[in-house]
Design a protein around this motif. Structure first.
Motif, short mmCIF file in Angstrom:
data_model
loop_
_atom_site.label_atom_id
_atom_site.label_comp_id
_atom_site.label_asym_id
_atom_site.label_seq_id
_atom_site.Cartn_x
_atom_site.Cartn_y
_atom_site.Cartn_z
N ASP A 1 -32.38 -12.14 -59.65
CA ASP A 1 -31.01 -12.23 -59.15
C ASP A 1 -30.35 -10.85 -59.24
OD1 ASP A 1 -28.39 -12.77 -58.56
OD2 ASP A 1 -28.27 -14.56 -59.81
N ASN B 1 -27.81 -9.66 -57.77
CA ASN B 1 -26.36 -9.71 -57.87
C ASN B 1 -25.92 -9.83 -59.33
OD1 ASN B 1 -24.38 -9.62 -55.77
ND2 ASN B 1 -23.67 -11.61 -56.52
N PRO C 1 -32.50 -16.78 -57.17
CA PRO C 1 -31.59 -17.26 -56.12
C PRO C 1 -32.32 -18.25 -55.20
CG PRO C 1 -31.43 -14.87 -56.32
CD PRO C 1 -32.58 -15.31 -57.18
N ARG C 2 -31.55 -19.21 -54.74
CA ARG C 2 -32.13 -20.27 -53.91
C ARG C 2 -32.93 -19.72 -52.73
NH1 ARG C 2 -30.64 -25.45 -53.96
NH2 ARG C 2 -31.74 -26.70 -52.43
N TRP C 3 -32.39 -18.68 -52.07
CA TRP C 3 -33.08 -18.17 -50.88
C TRP C 3 -34.43 -17.57 -51.25
CZ3 TRP C 3 -34.32 -13.03 -50.25
CH2 TRP C 3 -33.63 -12.09 -51.02
N ASN D 1 -36.79 -20.47 -51.95
CA ASN D 1 -37.21 -21.03 -50.66
C ASN D 1 -38.27 -20.16 -50.00
OD1 ASN D 1 -35.43 -23.18 -50.79
ND2 ASN D 1 -33.88 -22.24 -49.48
N ASN E 1 -25.24 -13.07 -51.33
CA ASN E 1 -26.24 -13.94 -51.90
C ASN E 1 -25.94 -15.41 -51.57
OD1 ASN E 1 -28.58 -13.30 -53.44
ND2 ASN E 1 -27.74 -14.56 -55.09
N LYS F 1 -26.81 -15.98 -48.01
CA LYS F 1 -28.26 -16.08 -47.84
C LYS F 1 -28.77 -17.44 -48.32
CE LYS F 1 -30.62 -11.99 -48.69
NZ LYS F 1 -30.80 -10.64 -49.31
N ASN F 2 -28.23 -17.90 -49.43
CA ASN F 2 -28.65 -19.21 -49.93
C ASN F 2 -28.37 -20.30 -48.90
OD1 ASN F 2 -29.53 -18.15 -52.35
ND2 ASN F 2 -27.67 -18.67 -53.47
N SER G 1 -30.64 -19.89 -45.80
CA SER G 1 -32.01 -20.25 -46.16
C SER G 1 -32.17 -21.77 -46.20
CB SER G 1 -32.34 -19.62 -47.52
OG SER G 1 -33.58 -20.08 -47.99
N TYR H 1 -34.54 -23.98 -43.65
CA TYR H 1 -35.70 -24.80 -44.05
C TYR H 1 -35.44 -26.29 -43.81
CZ TYR H 1 -37.98 -20.64 -45.85
OH TYR H 1 -38.59 -19.42 -45.94
N TRP I 1 -19.17 -7.21 -59.32
CA TRP I 1 -19.40 -5.77 -59.11
C TRP I 1 -18.58 -5.25 -57.93
CZ3 TRP I 1 -21.57 -3.79 -54.62
CH2 TRP I 1 -22.28 -4.68 -53.81
N TYR J 1 -31.66 -10.25 -42.91
CA TYR J 1 -32.18 -11.48 -43.50
C TYR J 1 -32.33 -12.58 -42.44
CZ TYR J 1 -32.93 -15.42 -46.48
OH TYR J 1 -33.48 -16.53 -47.05
#
Lengths: 306, 306
Positions: free
Chosen positions: A188, A190, A237-239, A242, B190, B193-194, B197, B201, B239, B268
């Motif tokens: 992760d 981030n 992270p989930r992505w 996956n 993030n 992206k999650n 993703s 799927y 951050w 991505y």
């Protein structure tokens, strides 16, 4: 610049490689064969240092079943002393301090050469565990018997995600003598950026100099290894999860993800001016995973300015 | 390819720019002056489409005080009809459906030209609000009176971070006729992206074709704007918040962060094969923030393949 001087000057950038010693049950001659093969594989990498982990059961960390059974490994201090005598760079030896009596730790700490050995003292993974020595006592022992021995601590971005105070823990560890920090495996990015950012701005606010933060990366060749990382407390992270689950080649996908994550973090730290190192960890004992880890370190070597 | 055909074919990549209509209290001639200045500023961008937001008070969304007082704005449908007649691209008109009686929505929906107008129907931001029309009823009205009118829905990565089911909501909205989705402002790449993703799927698992996901970016010229974004429910990674708070030039820092975030998400989505668009939103009415938004769109135009 040699790793010892870099740490002494709180200067990045450097490359480490982390190993787990062979299983305790390994035949003595076989241990040296493994060490020789490992050194032969790592020598071309031009590493700044080596890390030897001290593996603990950690069953108390997580009530869920451990995806891989725990198998005790050789004491990294012995592995270094007995089998890595021909290795050239400084070596960072982890000490899971709760496993050792104070007298035992004292003897080991006193015997180490600060020009060649550093140590990362690690506290228990859970407060439920009975420990023979606490982290604070172990830190005090080092100050007493070998204050010149460079000390590192663990940094856990995942803990920062939950509690927002890991940067304060780092500064407290710095007060206790830590001159560098090493993360567990980073998936992760981030969370790692959040930690580094808070650490940086807290250092600025207090007029402190940040010490090098070493980010650990590894490849992951199977979904079982992924389960194990998550069991160990690594946030994936989930992505990424996956992508790894659906990848035609999990190992190659994880290699690319680790490379991208490391590159992103390196650029981020450079932008902030926080000194850093990169540590590539070989998690598995499967040959192709070890080779991919070496390939990852090789690639990252070209991206590290130091 | 024109935006209407892209949406019809579920094809990326495209660039949108989003505006909030002037305040309701603005003098009539001044409204046309604002519209003319806006069109002059946006024409060189070669946009694929324009978004006009429908602003709601949203006081029920958050018990904390709204950082900027709510000031009602012109109805975007009227702003388009009265002041944007010379604009060339398709326009996506938001409808905060809870503000309108069903008969009013029906009349507006029926009158729109599907070759020029699309709509994003937005439900209430909180279940505590009294609404005149529900989202489901509004979706049904469009199907009844103008089924050819391209429909979009909102996608909220932040909700996915909390509940892990936003991808299922997207598929349910697709069943209700949505042919594209638009996010709120993205700071947490993030989380975005999650969501993409999981959406990708889930589409693969169900044999569905993903529709374009439009990611919204904006610049942020002050810490008060940052507060407002957070009040609106935008997750800003720690951050980024730190970097913005400590930046010598908040606006320039936010421009660079938005550009990097958009570039990362585009790469991505391309890797996954999910069609996407980019939407640049002008949040503030300060001249330099508007100009930075235009500059962001200009830069992103060069990175969009479409």
């Amino acid at each position: 610049m040699d790793l010892v001087r870099r740490i002494d000057r709180a200067a990045g950038e450097f490359l480490l490689f982390a190993l787990t010693p062979p299983r305790l049950a390994t035949a003595r001659e076989r241990v040296q064969e493994i060490a020789d093969a490992t050194m032969a594989r790592l020598r071309p990498l031009d590493l700044d240092g080596l890390i030897l982990y001290d593996i603990d059961d950690e069953a108390a960390r997580n009530p869920a079943q451990r995806p891989f059974p725990f198998s005790p490994t050789l004491d990294p201090a012995n592995y270094l002393a007995d089998n890595f005598t021909s290795w050239q760079t400084p070596v960072i030896v982890y000490r899971a301090v709760g496993k050792y009596a104070p007298s035992e730790l004292r003897t080991w700490l006193a015997a180490q050469d600060p020009a060649r050995v550093m140590t990362v003292l690690v506290g228990a993974s859970s407060s439920k565990i009975d420990t023979m020595t606490s982290l604070a006592d172990a830190q005090a022992l080092r100050r007493d018997v070998n204050p010149g021995l460079p000390l590192g601590g663990v940094a856990i971005p995942e803990r920062h995600s939950r509690r927002d105070d890991e940067h304060l823990r780092l500064l407290a560890k710095q007060d206790a003598g830590c001159r560098f920090f090493v993360t567990q495996v980073v998936y992760d990015v981030n969370a790692a950026k959040n930690l580094v950012s808070d650490y940086h701005y807290e250092c600025v606010a207090r007029g402190r100099t940040p010490v090098p933060v070493v980010f650990t990366f590894s490849v992951c060749g199977s979904l079982k290894t992924l389960d194990f990382l998550q069991w160990l407390g690594v946030d994936v992270p989930r992505w990424m999860e996956n992508d790894l689950k659906h990848a035609a080649d999990t190992l190659e996908a994880s290699y690319q993800l680790a490379l991208a994550a490391a590159t992103e973090l390196m650029a981020y730290c450079r932008g902030l001016g926080v000194p850093f190192g990169i540590n590539v960890e070989s998690v598995s004992i499967r040959r192709e995973e070890i080779e991919a880890s070496v390939r990852l370190a090789e690639q990252l070597r070209t991206e590290i300015k130091g």
